[in-house]
Design an enzyme around this catalytic site. Structure first.
Site, PDB file in Angstrom:
ATOM      1  N   ASP A  46       0.785  -1.243   0.000  1.00  0.00           N
ATOM      2  CA  ASP A  46       0.000   0.000   0.000  1.00  0.00           C
ATOM      3  C   ASP A  46       0.821   1.300   0.000  1.00  0.00           C
ATOM      4  OD1 ASP A  46      -1.924  -1.964   0.247  1.00  0.00           O
ATOM      5  OD2 ASP A  46      -2.798  -1.205   2.095  1.00  0.00           O
ATOM      6  N   LYS A 144      -6.874  -5.199  -2.834  1.00  0.00           N
ATOM      7  CA  LYS A 144      -7.630  -5.766  -1.710  1.00  0.00           C
ATOM      8  C   LYS A 144      -8.579  -4.730  -1.134  1.00  0.00           C
ATOM      9  CE  LYS A 144      -3.877  -4.454   1.309  1.00  0.00           C
ATOM     10  NZ  LYS A 144      -4.614  -3.403   2.024  1.00  0.00           N
ATOM     11  N   CYS A 189      -2.040  -2.688   7.688  1.00  0.00           N
ATOM     12  CA  CYS A 189      -1.888  -3.625   6.571  1.00  0.00           C
ATOM     13  C   CYS A 189      -0.576  -4.412   6.596  1.00  0.00           C
ATOM     14  CB  CYS A 189      -2.100  -2.888   5.256  1.00  0.00           C
ATOM     15  SG  CYS A 189      -3.828  -2.342   5.119  1.00  0.00           S
TER      16      CYS A 189
HETATM   17  C1  VGL Z   1      -4.687   0.672   5.807  1.00  0.00           C
HETATM   18  C2  VGL Z   1      -6.243   1.652   7.181  1.00  0.00           C
HETATM   19  C3  VGL Z   1      -7.210   1.481   6.243  1.00  0.00           C
HETATM   20  C4  VGL Z   1      -3.272   0.255   5.593  1.00  0.00           C
HETATM   21  C5  VGL Z   1      -5.651   0.485   4.853  1.00  0.00           C
HETATM   22  O1  VGL Z   1      -2.826   0.168   4.424  1.00  0.00           O
HETATM   23  O2  VGL Z   1      -2.552   0.040   6.603  1.00  0.00           O
HETATM   24  N1  VGL Z   1      -4.982   1.238   6.976  1.00  0.00           N
HETATM   25  N2  VGL Z   1      -6.922   0.895   5.072  1.00  0.00           N
END
Ligand code: VGL
Ligand code: ZN
Length: 241
Positions: A46, A144, A189
């Site tokens: 991410d 995802k 994540c």
């Molecule tokens: C994430 C909060 C919401 C992450 C993703 O990538 O850690 N955190 N969605």
């Protein structure tokens, strides 16, 4: 006093002498360098505009992981990239619920859910990978969190704890047994991905200086504790040969 000093010096040099005899140097007690081979994969979690300053859910220092990850990439034959990839009106967005604010929690069918600002909506610039991320050899992108009613912090399994993303099958079919997890955010994540990888039988390293955290109500310390209990190894990018 002098006597004591002399004795401890003697003891110290005796200890060093012994280490010399064993072919060890004091630095041998530091983390030995690890060399990722053909059965290892770097997972880059991410590293998207949404999680970086100017994005919708910025992680403090998020952009700092980019050069670290770009450099690490050279040491890996296998690289997997992930993207948080939500629908509009996603179940993890506070705005989906009347009277809820970001960073509050709610109960969904599969359990407690932290509610976030709207972030990483499919196809938006916000959801794009950071422009300075340079991973020309990356082989697969796992998206995802695309089911409207289910979040997915983990790159392996959605938050209902039963829907796989396919990543475990992909890695196993390719003979990969070890993963090195980097990216954003350490306590969400990255941690969930690392712990699920352990559960699925992989050897797992998290490269700490290639991650940054959200740290919501002590979530970072809790995540390291849980990861450590599950056998996730915490290393630094300088530990990679
Ligand atoms: C994430 C909060 C919401 C992450 C993703 O990538 O850690 N955190 N969605
Ligand atoms: Zn998300």
């Amino acid at each position: 006093m002098r006597q004591l000093q002399r004795r401890s010096l003697l003891q110290a040099s005796a200890a060093l002498g012994m280490m010399g005899g064993l072919g060890l140097t004091p630095s041998a007690f530091a983390q030995a360098k690890v060399k990722p081979g053909a059965k290892s994969a770097l997972i880059v979690v991410d590293v998207q505009n949404c999680f970086i300053d100017g994005g919708t859910l910025p992680v403090k220092g998020g952009a700092d992981v980019v050069p670290v990850i770009n450099k690490l990439a050279g040491a890996f034959e296998n690289i997997v990239v992930t993207q948080d990839w939500h629908t509009a009106g996603h179940a993890s967005f506070a705005s989906t619920y009347a009277g809820k604010k970001p960073f509050e929690t709610t109960k969904l069918k599969y359990g407690n859910q932290v509610l976030w600002p709207d972030h990483c909506v499919q196809g938006s610039d916000d959801a794009a990978l950071h422009k300075d991320l340079k991973l020309p050899t990356a082989q697969v992108i796992i998206r995802k969190g695309f089911h409207k009613d289910v979040d997915s912090y983990s790159a392996f399994e959605e938050a209902d704890r039963k829907t796989p993303t396919g990543l475990a099958g992909y890695l196993k079919q390719r003979g990969i047994n070890t993963v090195y997890v980097t990216g954003l955010a350490t306590d969400f994540c990255v941690a969930w991905t690392a712990m699920d990888a352990r559960k699925l039988g992989f050897q797992v390293y998290v490269i700490e200086d290639a991650t940054r955290a959200i740290d919501l109500n002590g979530s970072l310390a809790a995540a390291w504790k849980q990861m450590s209990a599950k056998g996730v190894k915490r290393i630094q990018s300088s530990d990679i040969a």
